[in-house]
Design a protein around this motif. Sequence first.
Motif, PDB file in Angstrom:
ATOM      1  N   ASP A 120       0.818  -1.215   0.000  1.00 40.68           N
ATOM      2  CA  ASP A 120       0.000   0.000   0.000  1.00 40.68           C
ATOM      3  C   ASP A 120       0.852   1.265   0.000  1.00 40.68           C
ATOM      4  OD1 ASP A 120       0.752  -0.897   2.587  1.00 40.68           O
ATOM      5  OD2 ASP A 120      -0.585   0.587   3.486  1.00 40.68           O
ATOM      6  N   LYS A 121       2.164   1.142   0.352  1.00 41.76           N
ATOM      7  CA  LYS A 121       3.044   2.315   0.326  1.00 41.76           C
ATOM      8  C   LYS A 121       4.091   2.243  -0.788  1.00 41.76           C
ATOM      9  CE  LYS A 121       4.373   2.278   4.713  1.00 41.76           C
ATOM     10  NZ  LYS A 121       5.015   2.747   5.970  1.00 41.76           N
ATOM     11  N   ASP A 122       4.067   1.187  -1.577  1.00 40.74           N
ATOM     12  CA  ASP A 122       5.008   1.066  -2.688  1.00 40.74           C
ATOM     13  C   ASP A 122       4.791   2.216  -3.677  1.00 40.74           C
ATOM     14  OD1 ASP A 122       5.712  -1.219  -1.435  1.00 40.74           O
ATOM     15  OD2 ASP A 122       4.987  -2.582  -2.986  1.00 40.74           O
ATOM     16  N   ASN A 123       5.873   2.742  -4.230  1.00 39.20           N
ATOM     17  CA  ASN A 123       5.731   3.845  -5.178  1.00 39.20           C
ATOM     18  C   ASN A 123       6.902   3.875  -6.159  1.00 39.20           C
ATOM     19  OD1 ASN A 123       7.819   6.058  -4.186  1.00 39.20           O
ATOM     20  ND2 ASN A 123       6.794   5.279  -2.345  1.00 39.20           N
ATOM     21  N   VAL A 124       6.676   4.580  -7.254  1.00 38.56           N
ATOM     22  CA  VAL A 124       7.692   4.820  -8.277  1.00 38.56           C
ATOM     23  C   VAL A 124       7.822   6.327  -8.455  1.00 38.56           C
ATOM     24  CG1 VAL A 124       8.355   4.495 -10.688  1.00 38.56           C
ATOM     25  CG2 VAL A 124       7.190   2.660  -9.461  1.00 38.56           C
ATOM     26  N   TYR A 125       9.070   6.803  -8.404  1.00 43.82           N
ATOM     27  CA  TYR A 125       9.328   8.241  -8.518  1.00 43.82           C
ATOM     28  C   TYR A 125      10.180   8.496  -9.762  1.00 43.82           C
ATOM     29  CZ  TYR A 125      11.403  12.817  -7.544  1.00 43.82           C
ATOM     30  OH  TYR A 125      11.837  14.114  -7.639  1.00 43.82           O
ATOM     31  N   ASP A 126       9.753   9.461 -10.589  1.00 43.72           N
ATOM     32  CA  ASP A 126      10.476   9.828 -11.810  1.00 43.72           C
ATOM     33  C   ASP A 126      10.847  11.306 -11.763  1.00 43.72           C
ATOM     34  OD1 ASP A 126      10.324   7.321 -13.232  1.00 43.72           O
ATOM     35  OD2 ASP A 126       8.204   7.744 -13.544  1.00 43.72           O
ATOM     36  N   ARG A 127      12.015  11.606 -12.322  1.00 43.35           N
ATOM     37  CA  ARG A 127      12.447  13.005 -12.433  1.00 43.35           C
ATOM     38  C   ARG A 127      13.186  13.190 -13.750  1.00 43.35           C
ATOM     39  NH1 ARG A 127      16.280  15.858  -7.991  1.00 43.35           N
ATOM     40  NH2 ARG A 127      14.305  15.868  -6.863  1.00 43.35           N
ATOM     41  N   ILE A 128      12.912  14.318 -14.395  1.00 43.57           N
ATOM     42  CA  ILE A 128      13.645  14.718 -15.595  1.00 43.57           C
ATOM     43  C   ILE A 128      13.928  16.206 -15.493  1.00 43.57           C
ATOM     44  CG2 ILE A 128      11.455  15.011 -16.861  1.00 43.57           C
ATOM     45  CD1 ILE A 128      13.025  14.384 -19.422  1.00 43.57           C
TER      46      ILE A 128
END
Length: 228
Positions: A173-181
């Motif tokens: 429930d707290k898993d996440n994917v973070y992207d930055r460009i």
Amino acid sequence: MKKSIGIVLVISIFFIVTIQLFAGEYRPEISGDYEIGNKTYIDVFELEDEGITEDEQLIDSYLYKKIWLRFKQKLDKSDYYYIKVQYNNKDYQEKINYNSTALDLWTNYTFKINKQLKNKVMLDYRNKRYDNKTDNTYNQIRLKYQLDHQINEENDCTLYLQRQWKDYPAGDDKDNVYDRISLSWDRDINDNLTISSKVQFDQTKFNPVSESTDKNGRKFNIGFKWKL
């Protein structure tokens, strides 16, 4: 924990064996550091007694131990790689839910394509374990890429890409994917004045079962450096 250490070792060995084939005549370098210390949180408050205006109260403190090792190999005048492993432990007196042990692995491979283009490929791994609040224990993998382009003597630009995966073994429930460009540009107006600018976009996405909301952000900044 043993599984996490195994992943770190496998990645490290594979990275060293693969890149070491191109080491040539340069000798490797090993560095490290061991640090131990403590941090104390103190609250200052006022008293009503005559002659005494304030007093201090110990809120909490923790003892930490940190050790790291780094292996660096130069491949030629501009190309190199390194692997750095760090162990960090914190032990609180009061807020024992914050007691944690973190194992980090950082890798960096920097190389030039030509005189104008320079690459950086970075892969990081983290396992952070909470002894008394296992729901907060997580594994994190971060992949980063940076391309530096020297357009000419006055102009430089940099492209930066990042993706980060965060996994909580206790539940998704707290898993996440973070992207930055991001894209930045430095312009030398003259020998004494440089103008810099940067535009950045980022987003965080959680699993559908999570109560957390997805996040998106963007920003732009412009600055300068002036030698008087």
